[in-house]
Scaffold this motif. Structure first.
Motif, PDB file in Angstrom:
ATOM      1  N   GLY A 351       0.837  -0.978  -0.170  1.00 10.78           N
ATOM      2  CA  GLY A 351       0.059  -0.402   0.279  1.00 10.78           C
ATOM      3  C   GLY A 351       1.098   0.990   0.132  1.00 10.78           C
ATOM      4  O   GLY A 351       0.402   2.247   1.144  1.00 10.78           O
ATOM      5  N   ASN A 352       1.888   1.472  -0.467  1.00 15.00           N
ATOM      6  CA  ASN A 352       3.006   1.989  -0.483  1.00 15.00           C
ATOM      7  C   ASN A 352       3.359   2.255  -1.821  1.00 15.00           C
ATOM      8  O   ASN A 352       3.349   1.023  -2.215  1.00 15.00           O
ATOM      9  N   SER A 353       4.078   3.663  -2.627  1.00 16.59           N
ATOM     10  CA  SER A 353       5.195   2.893  -3.262  1.00 16.59           C
ATOM     11  C   SER A 353       6.080   4.286  -3.615  1.00 16.59           C
ATOM     12  O   SER A 353       5.410   5.007  -2.709  1.00 16.59           O
ATOM     13  N   ILE A 354       7.185   4.007  -4.520  1.00 15.78           N
ATOM     14  CA  ILE A 354       8.042   5.194  -4.616  1.00 15.78           C
ATOM     15  C   ILE A 354       7.191   5.578  -6.445  1.00 15.78           C
ATOM     16  O   ILE A 354       7.643   4.724  -7.273  1.00 15.78           O
ATOM     17  N   ILE A 355       7.424   6.274  -6.583  1.00 11.13           N
ATOM     18  CA  ILE A 355       7.164   6.718  -7.785  1.00 11.13           C
ATOM     19  C   ILE A 355       7.845   7.758  -8.331  1.00 11.13           C
ATOM     20  O   ILE A 355       8.349   8.834  -7.743  1.00 11.13           O
ATOM     21  N   TYR A 356       8.913   7.209 -10.137  1.00 16.73           N
ATOM     22  CA  TYR A 356       9.197   8.010  -9.971  1.00 16.73           C
ATOM     23  C   TYR A 356       9.304   8.831 -11.736  1.00 16.73           C
ATOM     24  O   TYR A 356       8.361   8.599 -12.379  1.00 16.73           O
ATOM     25  N   ARG A 357       9.538  10.345 -11.604  1.00 16.82           N
ATOM     26  CA  ARG A 357       9.414  10.601 -13.163  1.00 16.82           C
ATOM     27  C   ARG A 357      10.455  11.712 -14.032  1.00 16.82           C
ATOM     28  O   ARG A 357      10.902  12.017 -12.510  1.00 16.82           O
ATOM     29  N   VAL A 358      11.312  11.648 -14.307  1.00 12.72           N
ATOM     30  CA  VAL A 358      12.058  11.742 -15.309  1.00 12.72           C
ATOM     31  C   VAL A 358      12.137  12.257 -16.644  1.00 12.72           C
ATOM     32  O   VAL A 358      11.740  11.884 -17.380  1.00 12.72           O
TER      33      VAL A 358
END
Ligand code: FES
Ligand SMILES: [Fe+2]
Length: 447
Positions: A351-358
């Motif tokens: 129920g967590n996440s890391i989200i990356y945007r590059v």
């Protein structure tokens, strides 16, 4: 959608033969794709203005009138909350003499977008509401259609707002076919931002995100996660996983067929606890205080080592039920990792996440803006406020695991520039997501 363990072929009917430094062999990526100004110019012309891209998270603009500016290349787009259930996106340019109408983020008070130069105004729906001393303009030259703010396509998915500058692009739900369904069980739309940080890396935007699109590097790059894992321990079934690649360039890892301890001589409890600890201290995102608290409670009880992971999940779900936390179902497809073409990578768990945007940083092919969101499904009534971007944070000040990744990105970009690198060799098992992304970029550049 068929399951593929290897990258899909180029879309039928697409001729990529005119694309410089194109992918001809799915196992090889020409180095020039990461350093060539020509390639980066082509991306600027043929990829970014035509692709759906995440402009912001919905929580950045919670109330009508709230806006945030999204910049890509030399384009600036204002994402505006029009009403509780409607979001608009406008090119950030006044219809009079092109002045930018908003900078950064904020609120258009009174439901009016006001140009700071000569005071023309717009409603949140983009229609013009006022032109100062209009009588001085030629009759008929300021018709309502001309005065409307120029719009981008906009859509929402996973609690994110996506925009597309191309009016002819297929709608968001079509562009996200496959990945929308694959990631749906994770419950991204229920997650809220715990923190949002960024770094500017002297590396190509693709090389930077590729560090998060495979787990093959864990053995060498992240000792705290690898825990001495051997070559034999690292096999597709136990760790690397397989991928499902979609035609839009999206991909996700498939659920593992069985949970195994990938380090010989460690009990399930030892491995599980050390892995969680490494994630908590090393990322401050992938595991959080919530999971550490539950884990600590279990460590104080006498639990069979082999039963520990199951006991942990049971305790986590019991806790969540009591606290009103709408966790995703305890299925294996609610963790793993996903890639939303072209530049979002997500690593969810618990129920967590890391989200990356590059994103590319201006026109320099060797600089990118790298953002990280730590998100989590909050307890009922415990929603954090509007997120604020922190940074740029120097590489040395990031949590350990991210720092390890960032240092590899810098080293890789340095190597790419040398005459010692003409192409990269990729495993079709471990690095299929990366190849799929390149394939799709070529399809855009061929248009
Ligand atoms: S430039 Fe916007 S009102 Fe003149
Ligand atoms: Fe990593």
């Amino acid at each position: 959608m068929t399951t593929q363990a290897e990258p899909r072929p180029v879309q039928p009917g697409t001729d990529t033969s005119g694309v410089p430094f194109r992918i001809t062999d799915p196992g090889r990526v020409p180095s020039q794709r990461y350093v060539s100004p020509e390639f980066s110019r082509l991306e600027k012309e043929k990829l970014w203005p035509h692709v759906w891209q995440m402009a912001c998270r919905l929580e950045e603009i919670p109330r009508p009138g709230d806006f945030t500016e999204y910049k890509i290349g030399d384009q600036s787009i204002l994402v505006v909350r029009e009403s509780e259930d409607s979001v608009k996106a406008y090119f950030n340019a006044c219809r009079h003499r092109a002045t930018a109408l908003g900078v950064g983020s904020g609120t258009f008070h009174g439901g009016q977008i006001v140009c700071p130069y000569h005071g023309w105004r717009w409603n949140l729906d983009g229609s013009n509401s006022y032109v100062y001393a209009q009588r001085g303009f030629k009759p008929g030259c300021l018709d309502a259609d001309f005065l409307k703010l120029r719009e981008c396509q906009v859509g929402t998915l996973f609690g994110m707002v996506f925009i597309n500058m191309d009016p002819a692009a297929p709608p968001l739900h079509e562009a996200m076919a496959g990945i929308a369904e694959a990631l749906a069980p994770i419950g991204f739309e229920r997650m809220r931002v715990r923190w949002w940080r960024h770094v500017v890396l002297p590396a190509n935007w693709k090389i930077a995100q590729e560090a998060f699109m495979e787990a093959y590097h864990v053995m060498q790059a992240h000792p705290s996660l690898a825990m001495g894992m051997s070559d034999e321990d690292f096999d597709v079934d136990s760790f690397a996983g397989e991928f499902e690649c979609f035609p839009g360039g999206h991909a996700h890892s498939l659920p593992l067929s069985e949970m195994k301890v990938p380090v010989q001589g460690m009990s399930a409890a030892e491995y599980f606890v050390q892995y969680n600890n490494a994630l908590y201290f090393g990322t401050d995102a992938y595991a959080t205080e919530r999971e550490m608290f539950i884990q600590q409670g279990l460590l104080e009880r006498d639990i069979e080592p082999e039963q520990f992971p199951a006991a942990f999940f049971q305790a986590l779900y019991d806790y969540a039920a009591g606290a009103g936390i709408a966790l995703p179902p305890p299925a294996q497809n609610t963790s793993g990792y996903g890639h939303i073409f072209p530049n979002i990578t997500v690593l969810p768990a618990y129920g967590n996440s890391i989200i990356y945007r590059v994103r590319p940083n201006g026109d320099n092919p060797e600089s990118c803006i790298f953002e990280v969101w730590a998100v989590q499904i909050p307890a009922e009534g415990d929603e954090p406020g509007q997120p604020e971007l922190e940074g740029p944070i120097p590489v040395d000040d990031w949590p350990q695991i991210l720092k390890e990744d960032f240092y590899n990105i810098l080293a890789q970009q340095q190597g790419l520039r040398t005459q010692g690198s003409d192409e990269l060799v990729l495993s079709e098992s471990y690095e299929a997501m990366i190849v799929n992304n390149h394939r799709t970029i070529d399809e855009y550049l061929a248009r």
